[in-house]
Design a protein around this motif. Structure first.
Motif, mmCIF file in Angstrom:
data_model
loop_
_atom_site.group_PDB
_atom_site.id
_atom_site.type_symbol
_atom_site.label_atom_id
_atom_site.label_comp_id
_atom_site.label_asym_id
_atom_site.label_seq_id
_atom_site.Cartn_x
_atom_site.Cartn_y
_atom_site.Cartn_z
ATOM 1 N N ASP A 460 0.869 -1.180 0.000
ATOM 2 C CA ASP A 460 0.000 0.000 0.000
ATOM 3 C C ASP A 460 0.904 1.228 0.000
ATOM 4 N N ASP A 466 -5.440 0.108 0.347
ATOM 5 C CA ASP A 466 -5.509 -0.963 -0.637
ATOM 6 C C ASP A 466 -4.109 -1.221 -1.185
ATOM 7 N N LEU A 467 -3.941 -2.350 -1.871
ATOM 8 C CA LEU A 467 -2.627 -2.760 -2.344
ATOM 9 C C LEU A 467 -2.342 -2.235 -3.749
ATOM 10 N N ASP A 468 -1.248 -1.507 -3.863
ATOM 11 C CA ASP A 468 -0.764 -1.011 -5.144
ATOM 12 C C ASP A 468 0.317 -1.957 -5.663
#
Length: 583
Positions: A460, A466-468
């Motif tokens: 994140d 959220d996960l990038d």
């Protein structure tokens, strides 16, 4: 006929969505049209929600880096096919993951290979990165480099990193003041074989991190080790298949506990001889949940390895016996990327492997005691077709709905493929109750454009819950930073573990988040993906309306901790109790 009609409808839908996107103007650059989903012909899964959104942030991020494989020299060597990886880890202790990019290499006129500089970018927040390569001292590359793996191997509170490649490895010790010192020789990591991926983990249970290094094939410019493979026309050369080369034994280093290491490959039980493997990916974690760390290795065109730990640092290779060495038809595959996760929420770690074209990606379901079943057919994975060449790959709950999805970076390795294109689109495979659907994105974004993909890592990066993702490439395309802007009402949780009786990074731990929507397993893993380092902090999505009641933490030391928790949308730091709680 039904499949044909559905494909036509999907294509029309994609065209309509693209038109809407183009007609909408530029009112909000970070609100693109959501994707549609290509449904799984082999699955009875319900249609996946079409709300994934990813934005390519590279141009404004301050990261401008391109991996160089030396292709311009015209040697067409298999060395050039592996490409680059990358690392996401917090080198300066400010709570944000920074980015390390190994540089590759080039050939000198006398056929000597030299490394090209790596680059380190400090995450300044809000998608702004500052290059600190020179001041940090990680730029110089003695060898032609590929990938990296990061962990605090000496437990001083600062993350160290090993860089793999051809000719040798480089071990950079973090000094704690923003600089690194290259300590390969003094630490005793004198490996000179061609290394690809690496995984840190406490393999023998002494609280100190050890290292598994995967080796690839016996290639060099020496006579007999550099065959010429013809291309499709006169005067054209192709990259030779790994089948043309002998495998090389992998290496394991055990820590001596004082910052130095010893070659413990024999003690570990490494496979040797003709079956020693052509390693490209490796991941370490407690695969059988028995309290010690196991190792899975993705090999290219030969059997994959599953090393189970006896608890004393001696391992038995059981890949074929336990069902994870080959595909469902008993064929060894060209395996590259690998990860561990629990795709079906049964509380057991499953193995995911990205493979070569004309092979399905492999999903192995753990049925307990590390006995696995190949389930790609029944979960929709085979519906992707056989044209992808998969490299970096991760389990990641990209929509924060409580189950883990898959991201895959794809791209070919040869000059003249017969069926699949050289540049290929990455994949986002959305988990729908244990079956997967491929997200289809509108034109113009990173996920709808072809790339010669290699490494992939997630974190994140902007701390928005959220996960990038960051993608590395081969063949002259800059690395890409992609923001996850998926809208939903779901929550999230991230945990940082600090070991006291265990290794400081708690690699090998497994955690269960208890929610009213069900329990969620996460593992802290060494290695994983392909040539790359993901954020070590476990991440959970929490479905909207679900309540959390706590986390069960199974530390590598063997103790279990029940951590009460009711609030989400936060990062929690948990220190291992010095003394085990009474039972």
């Amino acid at each position: 006929m039904r499949t044909l009609v559905f494909s036509v409808l999907v294509s029309l839908a994609a065209l309509v969505m693209a038109f809407v996107f183009l007609g909408a103007g530029c009112k909000n650059e970070r609100t693109p049209t959501p994707p549609t989903f290509q449904e799984d012909a082999d699955s009875d899964a319900a249609p996946a929600p079409g709300n994934l959104r990813f934005i390519d942030m590279t141009a404004t991020s301050g990261v401008a880096f391109t991996y160089d494989n030396g292709r311009a020299a015209g040697h067409h060597a298999i060395l050039e096919s592996l490409g680059g990886g990358l690392g996401l880890f917090d080198y300066d202790g400010d709570g944000r993951c920074d980015l390390l990019c190994p540089g590759g290499g080039k050939y000198l006129p006398d056929l000597e290979m030299v490394g090209l500089p790596s680059a380190l970018f400090r995450n300044a927040g809000d998608w702004q990165f500052v290059e600190v390569t020179a001041s940090a001292g990680v730029g110089p590359a003695r060898y032609y480099t590929h990938g990296c793996s990061a962990a605090d191997y000496d437990a001083d509170g600062f993350v160290d990193v090993i860089v793999t490649g051809y000719g040798g490895v480089q071990l950079f010790h973090n000094q704690g003041d923003g600089t690194f010192e290259q300590v390969r020789e003094t630490a005793g990591m004198l490996d000179t074989l061609w290394s690809s991926s690496a995984a840190w983990a406490d393999l023998n249970g002494d609280q100190h991190l050890d290292l598994y290094i995967a080796h690839y094939v016996n290639w060099s410019f020496e006579p007999g080790h550099n065959p010429e493979c013809p291309g499709p026309g006169r005067g054209l050369r192709e990259i030779c298949s790994p089948r043309k080369f002998d495998p090389m034994p992998h290496i394991v280093y055990y820590s001596n506990g004082d910052g130095t290491f010893r070659d413990a490959s024999t003690e570990f039980g490494i496979v040797t001889g003709d079956e020693c493997g052509k390693g490209l990916g490796v991941v370490a974690g407690d695969i059988d949940l028995d309290g010690d760390v196991d190792v899975y290795v993705a090999n290219d065109t030969v059997d994959n390895f599953l090393y189970l730990n006896d608890g004393q640092g001696t391992f038995e290779e059981v890949g074929l016996l336990n069902g994870v060495a080959r595909d469902a038809g008993g064929k060894a595959e060209g395996s590259m990327g690998v990860d561990l996760g629990d795709y079906n929420a049964d509380g057991l770690p499953d193995i995911w492997v990205a493979n070569f074209e004309e092979e399905s990606f492999s999903l192995y379901r753990n049925d307990g005691a590390a006995q696995f079943v190949h389930v790609s057919q029944g979960t929709g994975i085979t519906a992707l077709g056989h044209l992808y060449v998969g490299f970096g790959t991760v389990y990641a709950d990209i929509d924060c709905d409580g189950d883990e999805d898959f991201l895959v970076s794809n791209g070919h390795v040869i000059n003249y493929p017969k069926a699949a294109p050289i540049r290929q689109e990455p994949l986002a495979l959305v988990n729908r109750q244990g079956r997967f659907a491929k997200a289809v994105f509108p034109p113009g974004g990173y996920f709808s454009s072809p790339h010669r993909g290699r490494g992939l890592a997630t974190s994140d990066l902007d701390d928005d819950g959220d996960l990038d993702a960051v993608f590395a490439h081969n063949d002259g395309e800059p690395n890409a930073l992609v923001a996850n802007d998926t809208p939903n009402d779901n929550g999230w949780l991230r945990v940082r573990l600090i070991g006291t009786r265990s290794n400081r990074d708690a690699i090998g731990a497994w955690l269960v988040l208890h929610t009213s929507a069900g329990d969620q397993l996460r593992l802290i893993k060494g290695g994983g993906s392909y040539l790359s380092q993901c954020d070590l902090r476990p991440f959970w999505g929490v479905p909207a309306g679900a309540r959390v009641s706590g986390i069960s933490i199974h530390w590598p030391s063997g103790q279990t901790q029940e951590y009460p928790l009711s609030e989400i949308n936060q990062t929690v730091t948990i220190v291992e109790p010095v003394e085990e709680a009474p039972r």
